[in-house]
Design an enzyme around this catalytic site. Structure first.
Site, mmCIF file in Angstrom:
data_model
loop_
_atom_site.group_PDB
_atom_site.id
_atom_site.type_symbol
_atom_site.label_atom_id
_atom_site.label_comp_id
_atom_site.label_asym_id
_atom_site.label_seq_id
_atom_site.Cartn_x
_atom_site.Cartn_y
_atom_site.Cartn_z
ATOM 1 N N ARG A 251 -6.113 3.612 -24.337
ATOM 2 C CA ARG A 251 -6.419 2.890 -25.580
ATOM 3 C C ARG A 251 -7.707 2.088 -25.496
ATOM 4 O O ARG A 251 -8.272 1.718 -26.515
ATOM 5 C CB ARG A 251 -5.228 1.996 -25.966
ATOM 6 N N GLU B 223 0.857 -1.195 0.000
ATOM 7 C CA GLU B 223 0.000 0.000 0.000
ATOM 8 C C GLU B 223 0.892 1.243 0.000
ATOM 9 O O GLU B 223 1.998 1.234 0.552
ATOM 10 C CB GLU B 223 -0.887 0.021 1.250
ATOM 11 N N ASP C 186 4.602 1.336 -28.064
ATOM 12 C CA ASP C 186 4.525 0.388 -26.939
ATOM 13 C C ASP C 186 5.501 -0.752 -27.231
ATOM 14 O O ASP C 186 6.677 -0.669 -26.869
ATOM 15 C CB ASP C 186 3.070 -0.076 -26.764
ATOM 16 N N ASP D 246 -1.903 3.818 -38.710
ATOM 17 C CA ASP D 246 -3.264 3.270 -38.800
ATOM 18 C C ASP D 246 -4.209 4.379 -39.242
ATOM 19 O O ASP D 246 -3.866 5.565 -39.205
ATOM 20 C CB ASP D 246 -3.721 2.649 -37.463
ATOM 21 N N ASP E 255 3.098 8.733 -34.620
ATOM 22 C CA ASP E 255 2.122 8.002 -33.800
ATOM 23 C C ASP E 255 2.052 8.655 -32.421
ATOM 24 O O ASP E 255 2.901 9.489 -32.076
ATOM 25 C CB ASP E 255 2.543 6.530 -33.673
ATOM 26 N N HIS F 294 -4.677 9.525 -26.581
ATOM 27 C CA HIS F 294 -4.846 8.551 -27.660
ATOM 28 C C HIS F 294 -5.976 8.981 -28.598
ATOM 29 O O HIS F 294 -5.845 8.877 -29.817
ATOM 30 C CB HIS F 294 -5.106 7.171 -27.066
ATOM 31 N N LYS G 165 -4.034 -1.039 -41.054
ATOM 32 C CA LYS G 165 -3.546 -1.953 -40.010
ATOM 33 C C LYS G 165 -4.708 -2.716 -39.381
ATOM 34 O O LYS G 165 -5.743 -2.128 -39.112
ATOM 35 C CB LYS G 165 -2.820 -1.124 -38.933
ATOM 36 N N GLY H 228 5.443 -2.891 -32.449
ATOM 37 C CA GLY H 228 4.951 -3.781 -33.509
ATOM 38 C C GLY H 228 4.310 -2.992 -34.645
ATOM 39 O O GLY H 228 4.584 -3.243 -35.822
ATOM 40 N N ARG I 273 -5.796 -4.953 -36.087
ATOM 41 C CA ARG I 273 -5.414 -5.406 -34.753
ATOM 42 C C ARG I 273 -6.107 -6.711 -34.434
ATOM 43 O O ARG I 273 -7.263 -6.891 -34.803
ATOM 44 C CB ARG I 273 -5.878 -4.350 -33.732
HETATM 45 C C1 R5P Z 1 -2.710 2.344 -31.541
HETATM 46 O O1 R5P Z 1 -3.863 2.630 -31.814
HETATM 47 C C2 R5P Z 1 -1.717 3.350 -31.053
HETATM 48 O O2 R5P Z 1 -1.871 4.584 -31.656
HETATM 49 C C3 R5P Z 1 -0.300 2.838 -31.276
HETATM 50 O O3 R5P Z 1 -0.081 2.681 -32.656
HETATM 51 C C4 R5P Z 1 -0.099 1.518 -30.598
HETATM 52 O O4 R5P Z 1 -0.623 1.528 -29.307
HETATM 53 C C5 R5P Z 1 1.353 1.152 -30.540
HETATM 54 O O5 R5P Z 1 1.464 -0.108 -29.936
HETATM 55 P P1 R5P Z 1 2.617 -1.084 -30.363
HETATM 56 O O6 R5P Z 1 3.881 -0.247 -30.322
HETATM 57 O O7 R5P Z 1 2.615 -2.171 -29.325
HETATM 58 O O8 R5P Z 1 2.315 -1.578 -31.726
#
Ligand code: R5P
Length: 323
Positions: A101, A44, A229, A174, A225, A135, A197, A232, A199
């Protein structure tokens, strides 16, 4: 009895990105407010402010970096403590807003965590929120208190404008990011393209680049972007751009989360430069990445905090580009 009221600005740092909060406080000509923090044996979080906050306009700066749940709860507890100590107004400054997201249901029986986050901050006592490059812009409307949406665009555009190599296309990885790409393109006198793209609905962080729409053959491409993350999306897009004749591929994203295996993916990719901001601390394994450039958004945050404190326009700082 008459008193002349004075306003007092106080900036507090959560433990996620103290360097950025300190930079912001320095630009504002103040020190960070005193916080004592400890963690109990059962994990905590304990927070105690070491100076009076009564009547102060308080800004709590915290990025939602891993361990993300810890940092979110820490910020909530800081806000609760400020509220109970009679701060006059509390702004949750969230350079990177976690759980953004999941901003709508993609499948039945899912949560909308972006809304839940807003509810948590307001319930804890935040009178307003501020964040950078959400986002999706509509997250601003998920709370019934003012939510200033700031953007790192001016900082990125300044840097990219100085490093353009020739005919350039700004690429959104995307379809959802085309508006962002178009904004960058307008400032950089570039054209726009996007990747189709897909997902995966049942595997997190998994996506596939299917096709590129736009003029990229014989041009320098900059993928723009909000988040890197696992990288990918970006690396998938970069491969496709190279196959379709791009002269070079760079990547610019406000929030460099860089979860594993982002660094390895980037190292083994055709991407020649990765430009991120310091909304999040750079992870250890990325610090030595020779192609990494980190831009500071300290001045953006300080400008917005100053505007909020002085009741000046926040959108004027961004000439309306933060909508
Ligand atoms: C997706 O809608 C976001 O804008 C990023 O493109 C996404 O979250 C990136 O994630 P990662 O680097 O794991 O592909």
């Amino acid at each position: 009895m008459e008193i002349t009221s004075r306003k007092r600005l106080m900036v507090f740092a959560g433990s996620a990105n103290e360097g950025l909060a300190r930079e912001v406080a320095n630009i504002l000509g103040t020190d960070l407010g005193g916080v004592e923090r400890e963690v109990f044996a059962d994990s905590e979080i304990y927070i105690h402010f070491t100076e009076s906050v009564r009547g102060a306009d308080c800004f709590v700066v915290q990025s939602h970096v891993s361990p993300i749940n810890f940092h979110i709860v820490e910020q909530l507890i800081m806000i609760d403590a400020l509220k109970r100590a009679s701060a006059k107004r509390i702004t949750a400054v969230i350079p990177y807003y976690g759980y953004a997201r999941q901003d709508k249901k993609g499948r039945p029986r899912e949560a909308i965590t972006a809304k839940l986050m807003g509810d948590l901050f307001v319930t804890a006592g935040a009178d307003r929120l501020a964040s950078v490059d959400l986002h999706t812009g509509q997250i601003q409307g998920f709370v019934d208190v003012p939510f200033d949406h700031l953007t790192a665009l001016p900082v990125f555009v300044d840097y990219l404008a100085k490093t353009l190599a020739g005919p350039t296309t700004i690429v959104s990885p995307d379809a959802g990011g085309v508006k962002r790409a178009a904004r960058y393109a307008r400032h950089l006198d570039a054209s726009v393209a996007f990747i189709d793209k897909r997902r995966s609905t049942d595997v997190r962080n998994k996506s596939e680049s299917l096709e590129v729409v736009g003029d990229i053959n014989g041009r320098h491409c900059i993928i723009v972007d909000d988040i890197i993350d696992t990288a990918g999306s970006a690396v998938g897009a970069a491969n496709m751009l190279q196959q379709r004749g791009a002269l070079s591929v760079r990547l610019a994203a406000t929030h460099g989360i860089m979860s594993d295996p982002a660094v390895d993916r980037i190292k083994n990719s055709v991407i020649s430069e990765v430009v991120i901001s310091n909304t999040l601390p750079v992870p250890d394994d990325a610090v030595d990445l020779p192609i990494l450039t980190v831009l500071s958004i300290g001045s953006v945050l300080a400008g917005a905090i100053n505007a909020i404190f002085t009741d000046a326009s926040v959108s004027a700082i961004f000439k309306g580009e933060n909508m």
